[in-house]
Design a protein around this motif. Structure first.
Motif, PDB file in Angstrom:
ATOM      1  N   LYS B  28       0.849  -1.207   0.000  1.00  0.00           N
ATOM      2  CA  LYS B  28       0.000   0.000   0.000  1.00  0.00           C
ATOM      3  C   LYS B  28       0.873   1.240   0.000  1.00  0.00           C
ATOM      4  N   VAL B  29       0.341   2.294  -0.631  1.00  0.00           N
ATOM      5  CA  VAL B  29       1.037   3.580  -0.634  1.00  0.00           C
ATOM      6  C   VAL B  29       0.827   4.254   0.719  1.00  0.00           C
ATOM      7  N   LEU B  30       1.899   4.854   1.244  1.00  0.00           N
ATOM      8  CA  LEU B  30       1.795   5.694   2.436  1.00  0.00           C
ATOM      9  C   LEU B  30       2.081   7.126   2.019  1.00  0.00           C
ATOM     10  N   ALA B  31       1.096   7.994   2.180  1.00  0.00           N
ATOM     11  CA  ALA B  31       1.319   9.417   1.884  1.00  0.00           C
ATOM     12  C   ALA B  31       1.414  10.151   3.219  1.00  0.00           C
ATOM     13  N   GLY B  32       0.398  10.945   3.583  1.00  0.00           N
ATOM     14  CA  GLY B  32       0.453  11.674   4.860  1.00  0.00           C
ATOM     15  C   GLY B  32       0.183  10.787   6.065  1.00  0.00           C
ATOM     16  N   GLY B  33      -0.375   9.617   5.817  1.00  0.00           N
ATOM     17  CA  GLY B  33      -0.599   8.667   6.907  1.00  0.00           C
ATOM     18  C   GLY B  33      -1.769   8.991   7.814  1.00  0.00           C
ATOM     19  N   GLN B  34      -2.493  10.053   7.540  1.00  0.00           N
ATOM     20  CA  GLN B  34      -3.533  10.477   8.486  1.00  0.00           C
ATOM     21  C   GLN B  34      -4.779   9.591   8.436  1.00  0.00           C
ATOM     22  N   SER B  35      -4.941   8.865   7.362  1.00  0.00           N
ATOM     23  CA  SER B  35      -6.016   7.869   7.321  1.00  0.00           C
ATOM     24  C   SER B  35      -5.451   6.460   7.478  1.00  0.00           C
ATOM     25  N   LEU B  36      -4.318   6.223   6.844  1.00  0.00           N
ATOM     26  CA  LEU B  36      -3.783   4.863   6.819  1.00  0.00           C
ATOM     27  C   LEU B  36      -3.209   4.433   8.170  1.00  0.00           C
ATOM     28  N   VAL B  37      -2.469   5.315   8.820  1.00  0.00           N
ATOM     29  CA  VAL B  37      -1.810   4.899  10.067  1.00  0.00           C
ATOM     30  C   VAL B  37      -2.816   4.506  11.166  1.00  0.00           C
ATOM     31  N   ARG B  76       0.395  19.094   0.906  1.00  0.00           N
ATOM     32  CA  ARG B  76      -0.432  18.874   2.106  1.00  0.00           C
ATOM     33  C   ARG B  76      -1.681  19.751   2.025  1.00  0.00           C
ATOM     34  N   HIS B  77      -2.722  19.308   2.727  1.00  0.00           N
ATOM     35  CA  HIS B  77      -3.939  20.130   2.785  1.00  0.00           C
ATOM     36  C   HIS B  77      -3.578  21.570   3.143  1.00  0.00           C
ATOM     37  N   ALA B  78      -2.665  21.727   4.094  1.00  0.00           N
ATOM     38  CA  ALA B  78      -2.319  23.069   4.579  1.00  0.00           C
ATOM     39  C   ALA B  78      -1.674  23.906   3.473  1.00  0.00           C
ATOM     40  N   VAL B 100     -11.681  20.511   6.401  1.00  0.00           N
ATOM     41  CA  VAL B 100     -11.049  19.184   6.458  1.00  0.00           C
ATOM     42  C   VAL B 100     -10.247  19.095   7.755  1.00  0.00           C
ATOM     43  N   ALA B 101     -10.716  18.276   8.671  1.00  0.00           N
ATOM     44  CA  ALA B 101      -9.970  17.965   9.889  1.00  0.00           C
ATOM     45  C   ALA B 101      -9.474  19.205  10.626  1.00  0.00           C
ATOM     46  N   HIS B 102      -8.344  19.032  11.313  1.00  0.00           N
ATOM     47  CA  HIS B 102      -7.775  20.086  12.150  1.00  0.00           C
ATOM     48  C   HIS B 102      -6.411  20.470  11.588  1.00  0.00           C
ATOM     49  N   GLY B 109      -1.628  15.539   6.222  1.00  0.00           N
ATOM     50  CA  GLY B 109      -2.467  14.822   5.261  1.00  0.00           C
ATOM     51  C   GLY B 109      -2.392  15.484   3.886  1.00  0.00           C
ATOM     52  N   THR B 110      -2.447  14.648   2.835  1.00  0.00           N
ATOM     53  CA  THR B 110      -2.374  15.176   1.479  1.00  0.00           C
ATOM     54  C   THR B 110      -3.764  15.244   0.860  1.00  0.00           C
ATOM     55  N   THR B 111      -3.947  16.233   0.012  1.00  0.00           N
ATOM     56  CA  THR B 111      -5.245  16.383  -0.649  1.00  0.00           C
ATOM     57  C   THR B 111      -5.474  15.235  -1.635  1.00  0.00           C
ATOM     58  N   ALA B 121     -17.407  10.611   3.349  1.00  0.00           N
ATOM     59  CA  ALA B 121     -17.576  11.680   4.337  1.00  0.00           C
ATOM     60  C   ALA B 121     -16.535  12.777   4.151  1.00  0.00           C
ATOM     61  N   ALA B 122     -15.613  12.590   3.233  1.00  0.00           N
ATOM     62  CA  ALA B 122     -14.529  13.556   3.058  1.00  0.00           C
ATOM     63  C   ALA B 122     -14.940  14.656   2.078  1.00  0.00           C
ATOM     64  N   GLU B 123     -14.346  15.817   2.272  1.00  0.00           N
ATOM     65  CA  GLU B 123     -14.731  16.984   1.481  1.00  0.00           C
ATOM     66  C   GLU B 123     -14.185  16.939   0.048  1.00  0.00           C
ATOM     67  N   MET B 124     -12.889  16.608  -0.084  1.00  0.00           N
ATOM     68  CA  MET B 124     -12.251  16.817  -1.381  1.00  0.00           C
ATOM     69  C   MET B 124     -12.726  15.863  -2.481  1.00  0.00           C
ATOM     70  N   ILE B 165      -0.039   4.810  -8.712  1.00  0.00           N
ATOM     71  CA  ILE B 165       0.144   5.905  -7.767  1.00  0.00           C
ATOM     72  C   ILE B 165      -0.506   7.149  -8.361  1.00  0.00           C
ATOM     73  N   ALA B 166      -1.322   7.803  -7.578  1.00  0.00           N
ATOM     74  CA  ALA B 166      -1.888   9.074  -8.045  1.00  0.00           C
ATOM     75  C   ALA B 166      -0.802  10.130  -7.944  1.00  0.00           C
ATOM     76  N   VAL B 167      -0.546  10.816  -9.019  1.00  0.00           N
ATOM     77  CA  VAL B 167       0.518  11.827  -8.971  1.00  0.00           C
ATOM     78  C   VAL B 167      -0.030  13.240  -8.800  1.00  0.00           C
ATOM     79  N   ASP B 191     -14.509  17.782  12.735  1.00  0.00           N
ATOM     80  CA  ASP B 191     -14.885  16.376  12.554  1.00  0.00           C
ATOM     81  C   ASP B 191     -15.379  16.141  11.131  1.00  0.00           C
ATOM     82  N   TYR B 192     -15.368  14.876  10.719  1.00  0.00           N
ATOM     83  CA  TYR B 192     -16.099  14.518   9.505  1.00  0.00           C
ATOM     84  C   TYR B 192     -17.545  14.979   9.695  1.00  0.00           C
ATOM     85  N   ALA B 193     -18.126  15.519   8.646  1.00  0.00           N
ATOM     86  CA  ALA B 193     -19.436  16.146   8.784  1.00  0.00           C
ATOM     87  C   ALA B 193     -20.565  15.119   8.836  1.00  0.00           C
TER      88      ALA B 193
END
Ligand SMILES: Cc1cc2nc3c(=O)[nH]c(=O)nc-3n(C[C@H](O)[C@H](O)[C@H](O)COP(=O)(O)OP(=O)(O)OC[C@H]3O[C@@H](n4cnc5c(N)ncnc54)[C@H](O)[C@@H]3O)c2cc1C
Lengths: 800, 271
Positions: B28-37, B76-78, B100-102, B109-111, B121-124, B165-167, B191-193
């Protein structure tokens, strides 16, 4: 000049350490590179017979050192095969049950411990847990109070009706008073389950030292002496072989007063059996499913009152969900049943409750400990009376208050400590005036009308409570003045971030006339103070604070005695300022506390310039023993404080909310608190306790709950779905005013403040939402979705 | 809460990353890890190999041109939220990202990761679909572009192949004279809406995108619907469900309230 520290906003001495990340919690305790790590196999079923546990696949996993099930326990220590202790027995707890450290043939909640694995690290330990196979015979679960009462299924085969205890208390003849009253009402009121969720979960580290046959245990607890005694009994050790140390604790909020947790015994057992230090650190999911919950109760109220709203008779029946076992006895429902009365004096009162088994996590006290439910019941009743009579809600409360000249006031009941429920002091009318002023109670109707004109819905709520704080039996303190002049204070109860090191130092510094920087406080270490009870029931300031005051006073007496001798002055003429004793008005005639400490300990050997002062050719009357018969060497004071009964703090909260007419979102516009915990040792710390309590109360009222499904699975066992409020959800400002009605029961005139902030939350939010919506809220917590459902049900009732 | 054992690789080139992915069907791909980890820690996912793409060069760009906004896989989202150019070219991206989150999660996290993760439930993902965007992916057989309408195939399921891989992700620019708006209601800030709605109003059409009220991010054509009927019209295409935070009836109410609000707001912007 040393100024009095009591009553001032002394900065917390703990904060530098905590804010810089230098706190030392159980997981930070480094007992060495050989430490092993534990993980626990927990039941996936709410109710099942455990037929067989297959561990063969696990032992050959590299890095696994031990896998234990119930079958292994007796060989490791006979007492480990018995159920865990029932900590607080009560005659009405006729069917008390406690779990085994590891399940013995049956599991009664999702999360109950079945097997214990010790491995090189927690990763391997969890891999091993995943490989254990268990044969279950799944049994029908009992989830929720309705199911427990219906008793179609039983949690424990030998507990009929799922009833652990049935208890009743009364003061006067409430049913008769209600029957004779001009007005009566009945109410059904529900509070759901929740849990306190300290940031640091449970955790235990143990090291067995075979050379001296001693065990040292570090555990995240609210009672190190309690854990010590339990470990000694369960591991077959003498108390003197066991030391329990409580390092920094990342929040307790009640859950860590229950003990011993299975892991608190299994970890030291493993450390002894394997000859290596062992560590268990609970993770968040485990905290949700294997620590403790609270709050779930259903109440039925019958009340009779006169035209002024005076309560003539109050009859409350309630059902308490205590989960699968009763390790902490009946403390929570007893507190509800007694503290429900708050600041009021009903003509007659009767309360009865059933404490019920369900196949869910155990229930033990959570900050407030049954009081939030009691306050909710009483305050909803007061609002209902006001509504029925068309009277002002504050006025109805005032009509029922105990008056300031009626103290001590005996409520005619037995409290949670087995003693009479007698309030020591208070001034409820003064508090009410203050809260009305603070929140703008009298101006609110105009504001509400103004908002309504803009299409906005606002409501105001008020809730009052009385909290029995500082319960016994006792706490002690040891004060030691070192030859450096520094003061070391030890008290046995534990600390979880409340600021004890600050307030206890304030008390000691005031008595001994030393700068606060020279005082160091140690809590929760059985090596330093072996006799102690624990931190719960808002008791630390009252109990240990008083004990420290007494112990420091003893040390001061000795200081003055030795100083009077050395300065050839009368004790009455001496004062201690900034660590120096001097004759009042003659500052040159003085002696430092450190020197007095030297003189207090007659020496044979000198090891520095200062100690030469105390050697045998320098001091003492050769005609007398160096240490007098009734004296001891050293400059120490030790004392215990054991009050006759609890002190009763009180307070009132008011909140203004806005509810969205379309989305049913609930917004907090204003939050006000008037609080009376006697004399304030440190107003900043009391306000911090209130802020934290209010934040936790907002969570309890509007966000948090335990979402069990009917099979007994907890659906929201993570912070993703258990909605603890963020800082963005709690009011940006909390307006606070204090009243200081001293307690006559202790030398400092203080009462507890730790739990108060959370007690009236459910009550005050329910009141404010009811006011905004125009119908009564009878179940808490409440979410926008539930509020919307109530609106729909109401409008469909109106149209049909 | 410790992950099951896995291999970890951190390739230095896109080609190596694709090889590493293709070489292990459990990778599996690991990007920002905010969902996967979190999924790993709770052992809800147990990939045999993680291919950490954080070392890949040139994937962290955020470019806003006249056609639209292109966001690299490691932006990153930021980063995206901080870009004034993005806000100017396609304001809806910025409006939705703010929810999106905090901050701490947006810092990591990456967009693109959020889009590929395909949470209803995600915005993007919803914004990408409403705007008719696309994702560029690279795999063993080269590159391809997947249109948003073809991307979200099921709950938490995108149409990327295991070894792709999504580029980057592409969000078309806001046409002149068009308007967008976004609003969501969550239990807590960040929170997720419980329900979120975005609107896109152009010369000749009104579309609304929905999150948390169906299995996949869903777009409904509301062109020509009377103002008072917008929400009910949308509900015919949605399937709000019950969960522990909100009933289906409440979610439906939020659909009605939010649809009316965002369509009105988007109209104001368009005017
Ligand atoms: C507490 C919390 C609250 C959150 N709230 C929200 C919220 O309100 N709204 C919201 O939208 N999100 C929310 N998130 C999720 C957050 O936005 C994640 O960052 C995002 O969903 C995934 O991005 P990531 O880079 O962290 O991806 P990762 O966690 O690294 O990966 C997620 C998935 O996508 C795959 N993946 C990632 N990048 C690629 C790629 N380039 N190519 C192929 N596959 C890839 C991974 O293999 C994995 O399956 C929240 C997260 C947390 C922890």
């Amino acid at each position: 000049m040393t100024t009095k520290l009591f009553g001032t906003r002394v900065q917390r001495v703990e904060d530098q350490r905590f804010l810089r990340g230098h706190g030392r919690y159980v997981d930070d305790v480094a007992v060495g590179p050989t430490t092993l790590h534990a993980a626990v196999l927990r039941s996936p079923h709410a109710h099942a017979r455990v037929l067989d546990v297959h561990v063969d696949d696990v032992l050959d996993l590299e890095g696994v050192h031990a896998v234990w099930t119930y079958e292994d326990l007796a060989d490791l220590s006979t007492a480990m095969a018995d159920p865990l202790p029932l900590l607080i027995p009560h005659p009405t707890l006729t069917h008390g049950r406690t779990q085994y450290a590891l399940a013995n043939a049956e599991v009664n909640y999702v999360g109950e411990a079945i097997a214990f694995v010790v491995a090189d690290d927690r990763y391997v330990a969890e891999d091993a847990v995943g490989r254990i196979r268990v044969d279950y015979e799944v049994l029908p679960p009992v989830v929720g109070i309705d199911a427990a009462r219906a008793a179609r299924n039983l949690v424990h085969e030998d507990v009929p009706g799922n009833v652990g205890a049935r208890m009743e208390q009364s003061n006067g003849d409430a049913p008769a008073a209600i029957a004779a009253a001009p007005h009566t009402l009945t109410l059904d009121l529900t509070v759901e389950r929740s849990a306190c969720q300290p940031m640091e979960g449970r955790g235990t580290v143990a090291r067995w030292d075979p050379d001296v046959n001693r065990l040292t245990v570090w555990t995240s607890t609210q009672t190190s002496t309690g854990v010590r005694a339990a470990i000694a009994v369960k591991l077959g050790l003498d108390l003197g072989q066991v030391d329990v140390v409580t390092p920094d604790v990342g929040g307790g909020f009640g859950v860590k007063i229950n003990h011993p947790w299975p892991e608190e015994l299994l970890v030291p057992l493993a450390a002894r059996a394997l000859g290596r230090p062992v560590k268990f650190i609970e993770d968040r999911r485990e905290h949700f499913i294997s620590s403790a919950h609270e709050r779930g109760q259903v109440h039925h109220v019958e009340v009779g009152f006169d035209d002024d709203g005076r309560v003539l008779g109050l009859d409350v029946t309630f059902w308490h969900d205590h989960g699968a076992y009763t390790p902490y006895g009946l403390i929570v429902p007893i507190i509800t049943s007694t503290q429900l009365l708050g600041p009021y004096k009903p003509g007659a009162y009767r309360v009865s409750f059933e404490s019920l088994y369900t196949n869910t996590v155990i229930v033990t006290p959570y900050r407030g400990a049954g009081r939030p439910q009691g306050c909710f019941v009483m305050e909803r009743t007061m609002d209902a009376i006001a509504e029925a009579l068309g009277k002002d809600r504050a006025e109805v409360r005032a009509t029922n208050f105990i008056q300031p000249d009626e103290f001590p006031f005996d409520q005619g009941l037995i409290f949670q400590d087995g003693r009479q429920l007698e309030y020591d002091s208070g001034d409820y009318p003064a508090s009410l005036e203050k809260i009305k002023e603070l929140v703008g109670w009298d101006e609110f109707p105009a504001f509400k009308a103004e908002m309504a004109a803009q299409g906005r819905q606002v409501g105001i709520g008020l809730a009052c409570y009385v909290e029995g704080t500082g319960v016994g039996p006792y706490e002690g303190a040891h004060v030691h003045i070192e030859t450096s002049g520094k003061v070391k204070v030890a008290t046995g109860l534990t600390t979880q971030g409340q600021g004890h090191a600050t307030v206890f130092a304030q008390i000691a510094a005031d008595v001994l006339g030393v700068p606060i920087e020279d005082v160091e406080v140690v809590t929760g270490d059985t090596r330093r103070m072996a006799y102690a009870v624990g931190t719960f029931a808002s008791r630390a300031a009252v109990m240990s604070g008083s004990a420290i005051h007494l112990a420091a006073t003893r040390a001061r007496e000795k200081v003055l005695r030795i100083a009077a001798d050395a300065l050839e002055a009368s004790e009455d003429d001496l004062e201690i300022v900034d660590g120096v004793v001097s004759v009042k008005g003659a500052p040159t005639s003085s002696i430092a506390l450190g020197t007095i400490a030297v003189l207090s300990n007659p020496l044979r050997y000198a090891f520095d310039e200062q100690s030469k002062l105390a050697t045998q050719f320098s001091v003492g009357d050769p005609g007398k023993p160096p240490v007098a018969e009734d004296d001891e060497p050293g400059l120490e004071g030790k004392d215990f404080y054991s009050p006759e009964r609890s002190t009763f703090a009180s307070g009132m909260h008011a909140v203004v909310v806005e509810t969205d007419p379309l989305t049913a979102e609930i917004k907090i516009l204003r939050y006000a608190v008037v609080h009376d915990c006697g004399y304030l040792i440190n107003p900043m710390i009391v306000e911090g306790q209130i802020h934290g309590g209010v934040a936790q109360g907002v969570g309890g009222a509007l966000y948090e709950r335990m979402a069990y499904d009917e099979s007994g699975q907890l659906l929201n066992a993570s912070f993703m779905d258990f909605l603890m409020p963020y800082v963005t959800e709690v009011p940006t400002s909390i307006e606070i005013d204090h009243l200081e009605t001293p307690s006559p029961l202790n030398p400092l005139g203080i009462k507890g403040a730790g739990e108060a902030g959370v007690i009236p939350s459910a009550a005050v939010f329910a009141a404010a939402i009811s006011d905004a919506e125009g119908f009564a809220i009878t179940a808490m917590p409440i979410s926008p979705s539930e509020l919307y459902a109530l609106r729909l049900a109401r409008s469909s009732k109106e149209t049909s | 809460m410790k992950p099951a054992p896995f291999d970890y690789v951190r390739p230095g080139s896109l080609d190596d990353a694709i090889v590493a992915l293709a070489g292990d069907p459990g990778a599996k791909v690991l990007a920002g890890g905010q969902s996967l980890v979190p999924l790993l820690s709770m052992r809800l996912a147990a990939p045999s190999r993680l291919v950490d793409i954080n070392g890949l060069p040139g994937l962290d760009s955020v470019e806003a041109g006249p056609d639209g906004v292109r966001i690299g896989a490691l932006a990153r989202h930021a980063d995206v939220l901080a870009s004034d150019d993005v806000r100017r070219v396609q304001p809806l991206v910025s409006l939705a990202l703010a929810d999106v989150a905090h901050a701490t999660i947006r810092n990591r996290g990456t967009t693109v990761g959020s889009i590929v993760h395909a949470d209803a439930a995600a915005e993007m993902p919803m914004v990408l679909r409403l705007l008719g965007g696309s994702v560029d992916v690279a795999g063993p057989s080269g590159r391809r572009t997947i249109k948003a309408d073809d991307l979200f195939v099921g709950p938490l399921e995108s149409s990327l192949h295991h070894d792709e891989i999504a580029v980057s992700a592409f969000f078309p620019a806001l046409p002149a004279g068009a308007g967008v708006a976004f609003e969501e209601i969550a239990r807590r800030h960040g929170d997720y809406a419980l329900c979120g709605v975005a609107a896109l109003v152009t010369d000749d059409a009104v579309h609304a995108g929905y999150l948390s009220v169906c299995d996949v991010p869903t777009v409904v054509d509301l062109t020509g619907v009377a103002d008072g009927d917008l929400g009910d019209a949308a509900l015919e295409h949605l399937d709000p469900g019950d969960d522990i935070h909100a009933s289906a009836a409440y979610r439906s109410q939020l659909v009605r309230v939010l649809t009316a609000r965002v369509v009105a707001a988007a109209r104001r912007m368009a005017a």
